[in-house]
Design a protein around this motif. Structure first.
Motif, short mmCIF file in Angstrom:
data_model
loop_
_atom_site.label_atom_id
_atom_site.label_comp_id
_atom_site.label_asym_id
_atom_site.label_seq_id
_atom_site.Cartn_x
_atom_site.Cartn_y
_atom_site.Cartn_z
N ARG A 69 0.75 -1.20 -0.03
CA ARG A 69 0.16 0.04 0.21
C ARG A 69 0.70 1.26 0.02
NH1 ARG A 69 -3.44 -2.42 3.95
NH2 ARG A 69 -2.83 -0.80 5.45
N LYS A 70 2.07 1.09 0.56
CA LYS A 70 2.98 2.29 0.24
C LYS A 70 3.40 2.78 -0.89
CE LYS A 70 5.00 1.67 5.07
NZ LYS A 70 6.30 1.12 5.57
N ILE A 71 3.47 1.67 -1.92
CA ILE A 71 4.11 2.00 -3.02
C ILE A 71 3.23 2.92 -3.88
CG2 ILE A 71 4.72 1.00 -5.32
CD1 ILE A 71 5.34 -1.75 -3.77
N GLU A 72 3.95 3.92 -4.62
CA GLU A 72 3.22 5.10 -5.10
C GLU A 72 3.21 5.04 -6.56
OE1 GLU A 72 5.02 8.26 -3.12
OE2 GLU A 72 3.73 8.26 -1.38
N ARG A 73 4.08 4.13 -7.20
CA ARG A 73 4.27 4.32 -8.47
C ARG A 73 4.60 2.87 -8.78
NH1 ARG A 73 9.64 3.46 -9.33
NH2 ARG A 73 10.83 3.93 -7.68
#
Ligand SMILES: C[S@@+](CC[C@H](N)C(=O)[O-])C[C@H]1O[C@@H](n2cnc3c(N)ncnc32)[C@H](O)[C@@H]1O
Length: 219
Positions: A69-73
């Protein structure tokens, strides 16, 4: 909750930078990494920005979901696996670096040794194993004073709740002595190149794979 608690006394980005300095790695962009016990991605997410490929492994689905969930790309070089020290099967080429941070103490010594044999198989010859965990570096005769002051130090920095966690760590988890860990590493084909600990508890190890173990003799 894990990240909220840990960020009271940890800075993941700074830790990652310090790990790289400690390991003195060259050409990270050509190197592959397995992060065993990756948790919420404290190391894996930064590693994916730098290394060629990162395999983030944890026994907990919940921790892996939080990391994702922390991955933004889009991060095509970061792969997650729901597995553990004793079950992860690395597919493909052996890697250049195995990282394990704040996770190895979950295994009692017998299983630590088995895990180290398995890590030997995951790594290329000459590859590095980085361990960051609580390892007791003090003279065992000094245990009482050392442990009491370590616990009260954490209470000052991270509060009463974390003090209870540290007490649980000492009472129920499986941190070991440095001299025992060194022997286990050597039995598993590693040479300890560097070890540092500022407080005789939280310790970092850079271990080089110097022996290829006979596959038939490991689990
Ligand atoms: C204290 S957290 C550390 C997470 C992360 N490496 C960090 O630096 O924040 C310990 C992690 O080890 C995982 N763990 C516990 N037993 C394990 C095992 N046998 N194999 C792999 N991971 C394990 C837990 O699920 C948890 O995510």
């Amino acid at each position: 909750m894990y990240d909220d608690q840990h960020q009271k006394f940890r800075d993941y980005k700074k830790e990652f930078k310090e790990m790289l300095e400690f390991l003195e790695l060259q050409n990270a962009e050509d190197k592959t990494v397995v992060d065993l016990g990756c948790g919420t991605g404290a190391t894996s997410l930064y590693a994916a920005d730098l290394f060629k490929a990162v395999y983030a492994v944890d026994v907990s689905d919940v921790m892996i979901e939080r990391a994702k969930r922390k991955i933004e790309r889009d991060v095509p070089n970061l792969k997650f696996a729901n597995a553990g020290f004793l079950s992860y099967e690395h597919e493909g080429e052996p890697v250049d670096l195995v990282i394990t941070k704040a996770a190895f103490h979950h295994l009692p010594d017998f299983w630590k040794q088995i895990a180290l044999l398995r890590i030997n198989r995951i790594l290329k010859m000459g590859g590095l194993l980085y361990i960051h965990d609580v390892v007791f570096q003090f003279d065992p005769r000094a245990y009482l004073g050392k442990i009491n002051s370590w616990i009260s130090g954490f209470e000052k920095v991270a509060g009463e709740e974390f003090k209870t966690e540290v007490e649980t760590h000492i009472r129920d988890e499986y941190s070991t002595f440095g001299w025992i860990l060194k022997g286990m590493l050597e039995k598993a084909g590693f040479a300890v190149e560097k070890c540092r600990s500022a407080d005789d508890f939280v310790s970092e190890y850079a271990c080089r794979k110097v022996n290829e173990l006979n596959r038939g003799e490991t689990a």
